[in-house]
Design a protein around this motif. Structure first.
Motif, PDB file in Angstrom:
ATOM      1  N   GLN A   1       6.773  13.208   0.247  1.00  0.00           N
ATOM      2  CA  GLN A   1       5.766  13.199   1.305  1.00  0.00           C
ATOM      3  C   GLN A   1       6.330  13.636   2.658  1.00  0.00           C
ATOM      4  N   PRO A   2       7.532  13.179   3.056  1.00  0.00           N
ATOM      5  CA  PRO A   2       8.060  13.633   4.349  1.00  0.00           C
ATOM      6  C   PRO A   2       8.242  15.145   4.431  1.00  0.00           C
ATOM      7  N   MET A   3       8.614  15.778   3.312  1.00  0.00           N
ATOM      8  CA  MET A   3       8.804  17.223   3.335  1.00  0.00           C
ATOM      9  C   MET A   3       7.476  17.966   3.349  1.00  0.00           C
ATOM     10  N   LEU A   4       6.468  17.408   2.694  1.00  0.00           N
ATOM     11  CA  LEU A   4       5.122  17.983   2.807  1.00  0.00           C
ATOM     12  C   LEU A   4       4.685  18.002   4.272  1.00  0.00           C
ATOM     13  N   GLU A   5       4.974  16.918   4.970  1.00  0.00           N
ATOM     14  CA  GLU A   5       4.594  16.819   6.375  1.00  0.00           C
ATOM     15  C   GLU A   5       5.331  17.835   7.231  1.00  0.00           C
ATOM     16  N   VAL A   6       6.604  18.088   6.910  1.00  0.00           N
ATOM     17  CA  VAL A   6       7.352  19.104   7.650  1.00  0.00           C
ATOM     18  C   VAL A   6       6.709  20.478   7.459  1.00  0.00           C
TER      19      VAL A   6
ATOM     20  N   LYS B   1      10.313   6.763   5.772  1.00  0.00           N
ATOM     21  CA  LYS B   1       9.580   5.516   5.572  1.00  0.00           C
ATOM     22  C   LYS B   1       9.091   5.391   4.137  1.00  0.00           C
ATOM     23  N   ARG B   2       8.716   6.498   3.568  1.00  0.00           N
ATOM     24  CA  ARG B   2       8.228   6.532   2.192  1.00  0.00           C
ATOM     25  C   ARG B   2       8.759   7.795   1.539  1.00  0.00           C
ATOM     26  N   ILE B   3       8.798   7.773   0.216  1.00  0.00           N
ATOM     27  CA  ILE B   3       9.313   8.923  -0.516  1.00  0.00           C
ATOM     28  C   ILE B   3       8.173   9.799  -1.012  1.00  0.00           C
TER      29      ILE B   3
ATOM     30  N   GLY C   1       3.767  10.429  -2.004  1.00  0.00           N
ATOM     31  CA  GLY C   1       2.441  10.241  -1.480  1.00  0.00           C
ATOM     32  C   GLY C   1       1.667   9.149  -2.168  1.00  0.00           C
ATOM     33  N   PHE C   2       2.152   8.706  -3.334  1.00  0.00           N
ATOM     34  CA  PHE C   2       1.499   7.604  -4.044  1.00  0.00           C
ATOM     35  C   PHE C   2       2.222   6.300  -3.729  1.00  0.00           C
ATOM     36  N   ASP C   3       1.569   5.181  -3.940  1.00  0.00           N
ATOM     37  CA  ASP C   3       2.178   3.874  -3.688  1.00  0.00           C
ATOM     38  C   ASP C   3       3.194   3.557  -4.766  1.00  0.00           C
ATOM     39  N   GLY C   4       4.054   2.613  -4.479  1.00  0.00           N
ATOM     40  CA  GLY C   4       5.003   2.117  -5.487  1.00  0.00           C
ATOM     41  C   GLY C   4       6.271   2.932  -5.548  1.00  0.00           C
ATOM     42  N   ASN C   5       6.824   3.324  -4.385  1.00  0.00           N
ATOM     43  CA  ASN C   5       8.112   4.012  -4.373  1.00  0.00           C
ATOM     44  C   ASN C   5       9.161   3.116  -5.021  1.00  0.00           C
TER      45      ASN C   5
END
Length: 355
Positions: A181-186, A346-348, A350-354
């Motif tokens: 998810q962080p890389m998608l945001e970048v 903060k999270r890895i 996009g879905f819950d349960g990292n």
């Protein structure tokens, strides 16, 4: 570039490293495909405050502000991203390797004689230890059989089916759910500020192009990967088509990455993102340009939420996506930013349960 080279020269990271650590075959069961995750209201909302996040924000501000001495015109705003280990999970085995193994039963169904022929017999057994002991020559046979000999259109259909049904062994989700998810945001943040984002991967170009737009928002023409040859022909009814051939056009790893960037993009990137020794040359090539530059490496140091491997900084050894201490020292010397999964994200997913 060696246009007449057999696929036997293909980068071993797509082949040998993955096969040596392969788990049992994925097992196919229909599942909803992953969708592009929306960003939060603030830029880079899945990032913790720190040097990595600040470096991205500062880079974008300085290159898009016309009053800045580091301003970059829109046509020069190019950013390249490795895929495996940079945009999605690469452990314990590259996803494309799993695809190759999963295709073996279909090949045997088409040609039943293969069921008693090695290495197909061993692959069909599903025996992890036996598969791991296969020779490089045997593994190349699997590669040739599963990635060539079919039309480009048939390959596209087959990969689309696989990515919506095959599931990762740990999270029990489609591989296209295991996007960082962080890389998608970048990527989204860069695009919203006039950058064109490209995937530059050692994985198969045709393979990644199947899902790149849906998963990353990157159209197929902006995917540069290891590329095999094709042959033009006609079907019996006169319809033209392309067949995938066992010849290597571009080995898009290490030095092949800047070579592929020059060939396919034609502009030096302003920003490059990777995670392993295979990305070193791409970041070096990006960094020697003039003006503002951003080079970043993802370090897998979060065994709880994802995986931990290096061997840089004392992390466990790996044959898949190795980040050496030499690369780490080069990054520090050249002021490349090393992203800590554990500390910077903060999270890895996009879905819950990292984890």
């Amino acid at each position: 570039m060696k246009p007449n080279k057999s696929l036997s020269g293909i980068n071993r990271r797509v082949l040998l490293s993955g096969f040596a650590m392969v788990p049992a075959l994925s097992g196919l069961s229909l599942s909803a495909s992953a969708q592009m995750r929306p960003t939060q209201d603030e830029p880079l909302g899945s990032w913790n405050e720190g040097p990595a996040k600040k470096a991205i924000l500062d880079f974008v501000r300085s290159t898009t502000d016309q009053a800045s001495s580091k301003f970059v015109p829109p046509e020069g705003r190019i950013a390249t991203f490795d895929q495996d280990g940079t945009l999605w999970v690469e452990h314990p085995v590259y996803s494309q390797v799993v695809y190759c193994l999963d295709r073996v039963p279909a090949l045997v169904e088409q040609d039943p004689k293969l069921k008693d022929v090695e290495p197909f017999k061993t692959v069909l057994s599903g025996n992890r230890e036996a598969i791991a002991k296969l020779s490089l020559h045997d593994l190349e046979k699997v590669l040739f059989a599963t990635l060539t000999g079919m039309s480009v259109d048939d390959f596209d259909v087959d990969v689309k089916k696989w990515v919506t049904s095959a599931k990762d062994g740990r999270w029990k989700r489609p591989y296209t759910d295991l996007i960082y998810q962080p890389m998608l945001e970048v990527m989204q943040y860069l695009r919203s500020n006039g950058f064109k984002t490209y995937i530059v991967t050692g994985g198969g170009q045709d393979f990644v192009r199947v899902y790149s737009e849906r998963v990353y928002g990157i159209p197929p023409e902006q995917v540069v990967g290891t590329a095999a040859g094709t042959k033009f022909g006609y079907q019996k009814d006169g319809t033209p088509f392309l067949t995938k051939e066992p010849t290597l056009l571009l080995n898009d790893d290490k030095a092949g990455k800047p070579e592929g960037i020059h060939l396919m993009i034609g502009r030096r990137p302003r920003a490059s993102f990777g995670n392993s020794d295979g990305d070193r040359e791409m970041l070096e090539y990006t960094g020697v340009g003039d003006g503002a530059r951003l080079m970043m490496l993802v370090m897998h140091d979060d065994a709880q939420r994802e995986y931990a491997y290096g061997p840089a900084q004392g992390l466990p050894e790996t044959k898949v996506g190795a980040f050496s201490q030499d690369l780490y020292e080069e990054a520090k010397k050249k002021s490349w930013i090393v992203i800590s999964m554990k500390n910077d994200w903060k999270r890895i997913f996009g879905f819950d349960g990292n984890g």
